[in-house]
Design a protein around this motif. Structure first.
Motif, mmCIF file in Angstrom:
data_model
loop_
_atom_site.group_PDB
_atom_site.id
_atom_site.type_symbol
_atom_site.label_atom_id
_atom_site.label_comp_id
_atom_site.label_asym_id
_atom_site.label_seq_id
_atom_site.Cartn_x
_atom_site.Cartn_y
_atom_site.Cartn_z
ATOM 1 N N THR A 50 -16.690 -44.562 6.855
ATOM 2 C CA THR A 50 -16.116 -43.426 7.581
ATOM 3 C C THR A 50 -15.040 -43.981 8.521
ATOM 4 O OG1 THR A 50 -17.661 -43.671 9.418
ATOM 5 C CG2 THR A 50 -18.352 -42.246 7.587
ATOM 6 N N PRO A 51 -14.030 -43.166 8.867
ATOM 7 C CA PRO A 51 -12.997 -43.671 9.784
ATOM 8 C C PRO A 51 -13.606 -44.249 11.064
ATOM 9 C CG PRO A 51 -12.279 -41.590 8.842
ATOM 10 C CD PRO A 51 -13.699 -41.808 8.379
ATOM 11 N N GLU A 52 -14.635 -43.593 11.592
ATOM 12 C CA GLU A 52 -15.251 -44.066 12.836
ATOM 13 C C GLU A 52 -15.871 -45.459 12.646
ATOM 14 O OE1 GLU A 52 -16.354 -44.680 16.534
ATOM 15 O OE2 GLU A 52 -14.850 -43.253 15.819
ATOM 16 N N ASP B 100 -9.434 -40.227 -0.924
ATOM 17 C CA ASP B 100 -8.639 -39.027 -0.639
ATOM 18 C C ASP B 100 -8.486 -38.825 0.872
ATOM 19 O OD1 ASP B 100 -11.216 -38.384 -0.071
ATOM 20 O OD2 ASP B 100 -11.422 -36.842 -1.622
ATOM 21 N N ARG B 101 -8.944 -39.790 1.669
ATOM 22 C CA ARG B 101 -8.787 -39.660 3.125
ATOM 23 C C ARG B 101 -8.112 -40.901 3.712
ATOM 24 N NH1 ARG B 101 -13.434 -42.553 4.500
ATOM 25 N NH2 ARG B 101 -14.612 -42.888 2.614
ATOM 26 N N ASP B 102 -7.178 -41.481 2.937
ATOM 27 C CA ASP B 102 -6.538 -42.728 3.353
ATOM 28 C C ASP B 102 -5.722 -42.584 4.642
ATOM 29 O OD1 ASP B 102 -7.646 -44.047 1.226
ATOM 30 O OD2 ASP B 102 -5.867 -43.933 -0.038
ATOM 31 N N GLU B 103 -5.031 -41.424 4.791
ATOM 32 C CA GLU B 103 -4.213 -41.237 6.001
ATOM 33 C C GLU B 103 -5.100 -41.260 7.241
ATOM 34 O OE1 GLU B 103 -4.066 -39.390 3.272
ATOM 35 O OE2 GLU B 103 -1.991 -38.889 2.750
ATOM 36 N N GLU B 104 -6.260 -40.585 7.112
ATOM 37 C CA GLU B 104 -7.201 -40.500 8.228
ATOM 38 C C GLU B 104 -7.710 -41.907 8.585
ATOM 39 O OE1 GLU B 104 -11.517 -38.299 8.881
ATOM 40 O OE2 GLU B 104 -10.500 -38.142 6.951
ATOM 41 N N ILE B 105 -8.014 -42.701 7.551
ATOM 42 C CA ILE B 105 -8.509 -44.067 7.769
ATOM 43 C C ILE B 105 -7.450 -44.910 8.471
ATOM 44 C CG2 ILE B 105 -9.096 -46.214 6.554
ATOM 45 C CD1 ILE B 105 -10.503 -44.440 4.439
ATOM 46 N N LEU B 106 -6.202 -44.826 7.970
ATOM 47 C CA LEU B 106 -5.122 -45.619 8.571
ATOM 48 C C LEU B 106 -4.906 -45.231 10.032
ATOM 49 C CD1 LEU B 106 -2.478 -45.738 5.723
ATOM 50 C CD2 LEU B 106 -3.473 -47.718 6.871
ATOM 51 N N ALA C 243 -7.123 -43.951 12.095
ATOM 52 C CA ALA C 243 -8.247 -44.435 12.916
ATOM 53 C C ALA C 243 -8.079 -45.927 13.200
ATOM 54 C CB ALA C 243 -9.566 -44.167 12.195
ATOM 55 N N ILE C 244 -7.608 -46.672 12.201
ATOM 56 C CA ILE C 244 -7.460 -48.114 12.399
ATOM 57 C C ILE C 244 -6.272 -48.428 13.303
ATOM 58 C CG2 ILE C 244 -6.802 -50.218 11.145
ATOM 59 C CD1 ILE C 244 -8.955 -49.169 9.071
ATOM 60 N N ARG C 245 -5.175 -47.726 13.114
ATOM 61 C CA ARG C 245 -4.003 -47.950 13.972
ATOM 62 C C ARG C 245 -4.283 -47.581 15.429
ATOM 63 N NH1 ARG C 245 -1.887 -51.917 13.415
ATOM 64 N NH2 ARG C 245 -0.064 -52.284 12.154
ATOM 65 N N ASP C 246 -5.156 -46.589 15.625
ATOM 66 C CA ASP C 246 -5.522 -46.228 17.000
ATOM 67 C C ASP C 246 -6.323 -47.348 17.650
ATOM 68 O OD1 ASP C 246 -4.256 -43.851 16.779
ATOM 69 O OD2 ASP C 246 -6.052 -42.624 16.513
ATOM 70 N N ALA C 247 -7.007 -48.162 16.800
ATOM 71 C CA ALA C 247 -7.875 -49.211 17.346
ATOM 72 C C ALA C 247 -7.158 -50.547 17.511
ATOM 73 C CB ALA C 247 -9.103 -49.397 16.449
ATOM 74 N N THR C 248 -6.056 -50.764 16.789
ATOM 75 C CA THR C 248 -5.414 -52.083 16.851
ATOM 76 C C THR C 248 -3.929 -52.015 16.502
ATOM 77 O OG1 THR C 248 -5.446 -54.341 15.996
ATOM 78 C CG2 THR C 248 -5.989 -52.631 14.427
ATOM 79 N N ASP C 249 -3.157 -52.967 17.056
ATOM 80 C CA ASP C 249 -1.748 -53.075 16.641
ATOM 81 C C ASP C 249 -1.515 -54.355 15.842
ATOM 82 O OD1 ASP C 249 -2.037 -54.892 18.637
ATOM 83 O OD2 ASP C 249 -0.534 -54.020 19.994
ATOM 84 N N LYS C 250 -2.587 -54.975 15.338
ATOM 85 C CA LYS C 250 -2.460 -56.178 14.513
ATOM 86 C C LYS C 250 -1.726 -55.884 13.209
ATOM 87 C CE LYS C 250 -6.789 -58.238 15.938
ATOM 88 N NZ LYS C 250 -8.193 -58.454 15.605
ATOM 89 N N PRO C 251 -1.149 -56.949 12.591
ATOM 90 C CA PRO C 251 -0.601 -56.758 11.237
ATOM 91 C C PRO C 251 -1.694 -56.264 10.295
ATOM 92 C CG PRO C 251 -0.065 -58.950 12.082
ATOM 93 C CD PRO C 251 -1.021 -58.325 13.060
ATOM 94 N N ILE C 252 -1.378 -55.272 9.492
ATOM 95 C CA ILE C 252 -2.354 -54.833 8.493
ATOM 96 C C ILE C 252 -1.735 -54.823 7.099
ATOM 97 C CG2 ILE C 252 -3.889 -53.543 10.039
ATOM 98 C CD1 ILE C 252 -2.658 -51.001 9.231
#
Ligand code: MG
Length: 339
Positions: free
Chosen positions: A137-139, A161-167, A169-178
């Motif tokens: 889950t994104p969380e 089908d929820r890739d945007e949501e996942i990205l 959630a991850i971008r909100d948590a970090t600014d590391k290279p992904i």
């Protein structure tokens, strides 16, 4: 006296279920391979079978049984030994990779030199490894990003089908290279829609956006020029490289796909001849399997060798990826010991 073969199945457990676009699990059965010479010197290797490529621990054991009578009398006879294994067990890449690693380990131990040194490589040139955030889950994926705080580069599994949501959630948590791996989980339409989304989230490159055979689709994505496209499932062995060269910017090598250390080096050479990027990936593996691949990382642009870091019961100590930095052992051969 011929080499003696010993095998043992080890069940690796991951900290979290490791889920990608095709599904996942928490338990991974791998095979520890030992080859002992007449002086009692042992070479070690690990088979990390992938169901996707038709292998399990049981098929690995069967393949090893088939190859045992064809082990070389001299472990230095690497080229011919590997060619024989490939001919006899073409569909058992993970099993063959374990024998290849064990033979190279034995040769290095006999010569008293680490493998990277026999290959003339500088361990300081190893790229940093990414750490993979598997599907959840994104969380929960956000929580995993926080757990991965010591790793400087993240690889995000997508293809849902929820890739945007996942990205997001991850971008909100970090600014590391992904980096992103869709594991062949997108349609052409979906992949074309995702490209600008990936760019907007600052993704460095995308791995295997489309099914392995859809090289036309992959080439069309690459022509958009939005971000580099790397193929993994589309490129298994060195002879695949010329075929994917026009379609992708780079390839992802895995020992469990290509079947030997020497084939991995051939893949590097073939890809470089086409001006392509080269990275190395892994399965869920212990440090024994990871270390075999880590020895050729000084030749590469990128590495995703987090397989052992994702487990909680790694029985071995070898190459480490503390803080993303790949640190190669200085002991002879692979330089792997039991923990
Ligand atoms: Mg991949």
């Amino acid at each position: 006296m011929p080499l003696r073969l010993g095998t043992q199945v080890i069940t690796l457990k991951t900290r979290h279920p490791f889920v990608i676009a095709r599904g996942g699990s928490s338990d991974y059965r791998v095979v520890w391979v030992r080859l002992a010479d007449a002086d009692g010197v042992e070479g070690w290797g690990e088979a990390d079978p992938s169901a996707y490529y038709g292998e399990t621990a049981d098929t690995v054991l069967a393949a090893l049984g088939k190859l045992e009578p064809h082990l070389p009398a001299d472990p230095f006879d690497l080229e011919q030994a590997e060619a024989r294994f490939a001919q006899l067990a073409p569909n058992s890449a993970a099993a063959r990779a374990a024998l290849s690693a064990a033979l190279h380990d034995l040769v290095g131990k006999r010569l008293g030199q680490p493998l990277w040194r026999l290959w003339g490589l500088d361990p300081a040139r190893a790229p940093r490894s990414s750490f993979t955030i598997a599907l959840d889950t994104p969380e929960r994926m956000r929580e995993k990003v926080i757990e991965a705080s010591s790793y400087p580069i993240l690889k995000i599994k997508l293809g849902t089908d929820r890739d945007e949501e996942i990205l997001k959630a991850i971008r909100d948590a970090t600014d590391k290279p992904i980096r992103v791996d869709a594991n062949a989980g997108w349609t052409r339409e979906r992949a074309f829609r995702m490209l600008p989304v990936l760019r907007d989230f600052g993704v460095e490159f995308v791995e295997q956006p489309l099914p392995p055979r859809d090289l036309e689709g992959i080439a069309a994505l690459r022509r958009q020029g939005v971000l580099p496209v790397i193929v993994d499932e589309s490129c298994v062995v060195a002879t695949d490289v010329p075929r994917v060269a026009g379609a992708a910017d780079g390839i992802n090598i895995k020992l469990a796909k290509c079947g030997s250390l020497r084939e991995a080096l051939r893949m590097v050479a073939a890809a470089r001849a086409q001006g392509m990027l080269v990275m190395v990936g892994c399965m869920i593996e212990s440090s024994l399997g990871i270390t075999a691949a880590a020895h050729f990382t000084p030749l590469l642009d990128a590495a995703d060798l987090d397989g052992a870091a994702l487990t909680v019961n790694d029985p071995f100590r070898g190459a480490t990826i503390e803080g993303g930095q790949i640190c190669l052992p200085t002991e002879p051969g692979l330089g792997v010991r039991r923990r």
